[in-house]
Scaffold this motif. Structure first.
Motif, short mmCIF file in Angstrom:
data_model
loop_
_atom_site.label_atom_id
_atom_site.label_comp_id
_atom_site.label_asym_id
_atom_site.label_seq_id
_atom_site.Cartn_x
_atom_site.Cartn_y
_atom_site.Cartn_z
N LYS A 83 5.50 -0.77 9.05
CA LYS A 83 5.14 0.52 9.82
C LYS A 83 6.56 0.87 10.52
O LYS A 83 7.50 0.19 10.45
CB LYS A 83 4.04 0.20 10.83
CG LYS A 83 2.73 -0.13 10.28
CD LYS A 83 2.21 0.83 9.20
CE LYS A 83 0.87 0.31 8.86
NZ LYS A 83 0.18 1.10 7.61
N SER A 102 0.89 -1.15 0.09
CA SER A 102 0.09 0.00 -0.07
C SER A 102 0.66 1.20 -0.08
O SER A 102 2.03 1.13 -0.08
CB SER A 102 -0.77 0.08 1.13
OG SER A 102 -0.19 0.14 2.15
N ASP A 103 0.22 2.45 0.11
CA ASP A 103 0.93 3.80 0.15
C ASP A 103 1.29 4.18 1.47
O ASP A 103 1.93 5.10 1.39
CB ASP A 103 -0.17 4.68 -0.58
CG ASP A 103 -0.37 4.51 -1.99
OD1 ASP A 103 0.34 3.80 -2.59
OD2 ASP A 103 -1.48 4.92 -2.30
N SER A 104 0.93 3.32 2.45
CA SER A 104 1.11 3.64 3.96
C SER A 104 2.37 4.23 4.19
O SER A 104 2.58 4.84 5.27
CB SER A 104 0.37 2.76 4.96
OG SER A 104 1.22 1.83 4.94
N GLY A 132 2.41 4.66 10.08
CA GLY A 132 3.39 4.74 8.74
C GLY A 132 3.70 5.99 8.37
O GLY A 132 3.11 7.17 9.20
N ASP A 154 1.81 16.02 5.24
CA ASP A 154 1.02 15.37 6.29
C ASP A 154 1.49 16.01 7.34
O ASP A 154 2.46 16.51 7.77
CB ASP A 154 1.29 13.79 6.27
CG ASP A 154 0.40 13.35 5.17
OD1 ASP A 154 -0.32 13.49 4.12
OD2 ASP A 154 0.76 11.88 5.04
N HIS A 194 3.10 7.80 5.67
CA HIS A 194 2.01 8.60 5.05
C HIS A 194 0.84 8.67 5.92
O HIS A 194 -0.21 7.88 5.84
CB HIS A 194 1.59 7.75 3.66
CG HIS A 194 0.96 8.54 2.68
ND1 HIS A 194 0.39 9.86 3.02
CD2 HIS A 194 0.81 8.43 1.36
CE1 HIS A 194 -0.29 10.29 1.95
NE2 HIS A 194 -0.08 9.72 1.10
N ARG A 195 0.95 9.60 6.84
CA ARG A 195 0.16 9.65 8.18
C ARG A 195 -1.18 9.67 7.72
O ARG A 195 -2.18 9.32 8.31
CB ARG A 195 0.50 10.72 9.28
CG ARG A 195 1.96 10.52 9.57
CD ARG A 195 1.98 9.40 10.66
NE ARG A 195 3.38 8.97 11.02
CZ ARG A 195 4.27 9.60 11.65
NH1 ARG A 195 3.79 10.57 12.41
NH2 ARG A 195 5.43 8.88 11.87
N ASP A 219 -2.72 8.32 5.00
CA ASP A 219 -3.13 7.27 4.42
C ASP A 219 -2.72 5.98 5.08
O ASP A 219 -2.20 5.00 4.26
CB ASP A 219 -2.59 7.57 2.85
CG ASP A 219 -3.40 6.55 2.00
OD1 ASP A 219 -4.54 5.94 2.34
OD2 ASP A 219 -2.78 6.11 0.83
N SER A 220 -2.72 6.01 6.41
CA SER A 220 -1.97 4.68 6.98
C SER A 220 -3.13 4.25 8.02
O SER A 220 -3.42 5.19 8.91
CB SER A 220 -0.65 5.14 7.31
OG SER A 220 -0.14 4.08 8.42
N TYR A 233 2.30 -6.58 8.15
CA TYR A 233 2.26 -5.04 8.04
C TYR A 233 3.71 -4.50 8.03
O TYR A 233 4.42 -5.01 8.60
CB TYR A 233 1.67 -4.37 9.14
CG TYR A 233 -0.08 -4.88 8.86
CD1 TYR A 233 -0.90 -3.99 8.36
CD2 TYR A 233 -0.43 -6.04 9.67
CE1 TYR A 233 -2.38 -4.33 8.37
CE2 TYR A 233 -1.84 -6.18 9.51
CZ TYR A 233 -2.83 -5.52 8.95
OH TYR A 233 -4.15 -5.79 8.96
N ASP A 270 -2.75 2.48 11.29
CA ASP A 270 -1.86 2.00 11.98
C ASP A 270 -2.22 2.07 13.67
O ASP A 270 -3.44 1.85 13.90
CB ASP A 270 -0.48 2.95 11.90
CG ASP A 270 -0.96 4.38 11.87
OD1 ASP A 270 -1.78 4.72 12.95
OD2 ASP A 270 -0.30 5.18 11.07
#
Length: 220
Positions: free
Chosen positions: A116, A47-49, A171, A151, A173-174, A176-177, A114, A179
């Motif tokens: 992170k 993913s983009d996270s 993540g 972000d 990309h805060r 889009d994460s 995952y 977490d």
């Protein structure tokens, strides 16, 4: 008079070569399994996270670590089963065989892995946020140059004491994460167990244009 010993028949020669091939394959698989179990493993970013550090589709090399070798700022892969994800049903039949082969080759089908970044270590108090929008660790602002441009450190306010034996992860990309912030009501309050850490991301291996090392954190 010298007697020439009979040559092995063709079926016997084929059987001998087949036995050696099976042995070589078994040794190769054993070596792969040993390296994968005790040293390194390969994962694909889903993913983009974790942008801009890691892009979706990239393959990364993960170095096995133990609980004493995790730093704040490390990018880790962990099994989120029971915390970030429900416990999946065990595979059966051919699915189980396929999972076992994938496991040997560095894939983990059917599991909830995952990637992170470690933000809070056991015993830390993590708070969002100060007047400048920064996360606080035990009251001290945390500098995070890896956060995705544009972000905020977090759009979700929280104040949590990380229990012993657990980590708070987010993540890069805060915005889009999914977490630790998204699981405040889950077991562990969004934290993950140190024992669920599979390893630390040390390098990007694919695509070749993105290949390079991933720096580890400086926080202890």
């Amino acid at each position: 008079m010298t007697t020439t010993p009979p040559r092995p028949s063709a079926p016997a020669r084929r059987s001998s070569r087949g036995g050696r091939a099976v042995l070589v394959l078994a040794i190769a698989l054993l070596l792969v399994l040993l390296v994968r179990t005790f040293v390194v493993q390969s994962f694909s970013i889903p993913s983009d996270s974790m942008q801009p550090t890691l892009d979706p589709g990239e393959r990364v090399l993960v170095w096995r670590v133990d609980a004493t070798d995790v730093r704040r700022g490390d990018v880790i892969v962990f099994d989120g089963t029971g915390t970030f994800a429900d416990t999946p049903a065990a595979p059966r039949g051919l699915a189980r065989l396929g999972a076992g082969i994938g496991e040997l080759l560095g894939f983990r089908p059917g599991e909830s892995d995952y990637v992170k970044r470690v933000v809070g270590l056991p015993g830390d108090r993590i708070t969002c946020c100060d007047a400048q929008g920064r996360l606080l660790v035990d009251g001290q602002p945390l500098e995070e140059p890896y956060v995705h441009p544009g972000d905020a450190a977090s759009d979700v306010e929280f104040d949590i004491a990380v229990p012993e034996g657990r980590l708070w992860v987010m993540g890069d990309h805060r915005s889009d994460s999914v977490d630790s912030r998204s699981h405040l009501g889950s077991p562990g309050g969004g934290t993950i167990a140190l024992e669920d850490v599979i390893g630390r991301v040390v390098a990007i291996t694919w695509p070749l244009g993105a290949a390079g090392t991933v720096e580890r954190g400086n926080g202890s």
